[in-house]
Write a protein that holds these residues in place. Structure first.
Motif, PDB file in Angstrom:
ATOM      1  N   ALA A  37       0.957  -1.257  -0.005  1.00 62.42           N
ATOM      2  CA  ALA A  37      -0.153  -0.041  -0.030  1.00 62.42           C
ATOM      3  C   ALA A  37       0.552   1.178   0.174  1.00 62.42           C
ATOM      4  O   ALA A  37       0.442   2.197   0.776  1.00 62.42           O
ATOM      5  N   ARG A  40      -1.083   5.007   0.887  1.00 61.11           N
ATOM      6  CA  ARG A  40      -1.428   5.122   1.303  1.00 61.11           C
ATOM      7  C   ARG A  40      -0.395   5.897   2.208  1.00 61.11           C
ATOM      8  O   ARG A  40      -0.041   5.437   3.656  1.00 61.11           O
ATOM      9  N   GLN A 100       7.627   3.001   3.613  1.00 57.62           N
ATOM     10  CA  GLN A 100       6.366   1.887   3.836  1.00 57.62           C
ATOM     11  C   GLN A 100       6.873   0.429   4.191  1.00 57.62           C
ATOM     12  O   GLN A 100       6.203   0.235   4.271  1.00 57.62           O
ATOM     13  N   VAL A 189      -5.739  -1.599   6.727  1.00 56.77           N
ATOM     14  CA  VAL A 189      -3.913  -0.688   6.171  1.00 56.77           C
ATOM     15  C   VAL A 189      -3.428  -1.276   6.996  1.00 56.77           C
ATOM     16  O   VAL A 189      -4.122  -0.293   8.425  1.00 56.77           O
ATOM     17  N   LYS A 213      -2.819  -3.838   1.830  1.00 55.48           N
ATOM     18  CA  LYS A 213      -3.423  -3.113   2.484  1.00 55.48           C
ATOM     19  C   LYS A 213      -4.639  -5.089   2.002  1.00 55.48           C
ATOM     20  O   LYS A 213      -3.839  -5.647   1.370  1.00 55.48           O
TER      21      LYS A 213
END
Length: 294
Positions: A37, A40, A100, A189, A213
């Motif tokens: 993800a 996000r 991330q 998430v 996610k």
């Protein structure tokens, strides 16, 4: 079945049953039906330094322990069982990272700053001040399991670009009701581990530390909770250890609305994600102290 909080990676004292997870970067959330993800960017990891020896003057541990979400420029929403003062030594410090791969960042920082947990934490996150809902831990019907970490907005903006998550209006899930929620797509998430796998010493939960996610389906609505289905055969994925405090978005009108945060679920992380609603009077009374609510 015994329930466990979805906190991982060694919270120090007695939060309700926690589980130490592997620190090897890998697919997280649940490996089935899960994808990375990177988009996000509002979702982050809670990184903590603390002391666990007889010299409390300096921290000697650092790790990521939970997930969470930026809900405005300086407010990181997470779970109370991740920040509650009685679960940590007095010198605990909290940092927010929107990387991330936070585990990869921690590994790199540890190599650059060996034996210096504070320097490691500063390399991967921005330090903030935790505020835990004063009613935590409440009864099972409403445990008040919600917290925020306030971080300097300028420091966050200097390191990461993100658009804060959208919070729901008051009583949104009640107004929609089970019939509409049955047809609503949900997305979880977080940075947590994978579902249970059989290892040499019994079940283990590998992975964790990478933002992932997965889709979820509606299961049930309660006063403080929305229960979300994680069944693989229904095309869903779900949360696991380390996803505590992370967002569960409902897709409404083509937009993601942060309607709940991950709190607990079944022990092997196969079936149900039990999430704390953000549209209730309790949650909103807490949040309005820190963020403008719709």
């Amino acid at each position: 079945m015994r329930r466990m909080s979805r906190t991982a990676l060694g919270i120090v004292a007695a939060t309700a049953a926690t589980l130490v997870a592997s620190a090897v970067p890998a697919a997280a959330i649940n490996s089935y039906n899960a994808t990375p993800a990177p988009e996000r960017t509002e979702v982050g990891a809670l990184v903590v330094t603390w002391d666990d020896d007889e010299n409390p003057a300096t921290p000697d541990r650092v790790d990521w322990v939970c997930s969470g979400t930026m809900v405005d420029a300086n407010t990181f929403l997470t779970a109370a069982h991740c920040t509650a003062p009685f679960t940590w030594p007095p010198n605990v410090r909290f940092y927010v990272s929107l990387d991330q791969d936070v585990q990869g960042a921690l590994d790199a920082a540890a190599a650059a700053h060996p034996g210096d947990p504070t320097a490691i934490a500063r390399a991967v996150g921005v330090e903030g001040v935790a505020h835990t809902e004063s009613g935590y831990p409440g009864p099972a019907s409403n445990p008040h399991d919600i917290a925020v970490v306030e971080v300097p907005a300028a420091a966050m903006a200097a390191r990461w670009s993100f658009t804060p998550a959208t919070l729901p209006t008051a009583g949104l899930l009640d107004r929609l009701g089970p019939q509409a929620l049955n047809g609503t797509a949900f997305v979880v998430v977080g940075y947590g581990t994978e579902e249970a796998q059989r290892g040499p010493g019994g079940h283990v939960h590998p992975g964790g530390g990478v933002r992932m996610k997965a889709p979820e389906g509606f299961n049930a609505l309660n006063k403080a909770w929305v229960r979300l289905s994680m069944h693989e055969q229904q095309g869903n994925g779900g949360a696991c250890y380390g996803d505590s405090g992370g967002p569960n978005f409902a897709v409404l009108g083509g937009k993601l609305v942060l309607v709940a945060t991950t709190i607990t679920g079944d022990v092997p992380c196969y079936a149900t994600n039990v999430t704390y609603r953000t549209d209730t009077p309790t949650a909103r009374a807490f949040l309005t102290q820190f963020v403008a609510l719709p």
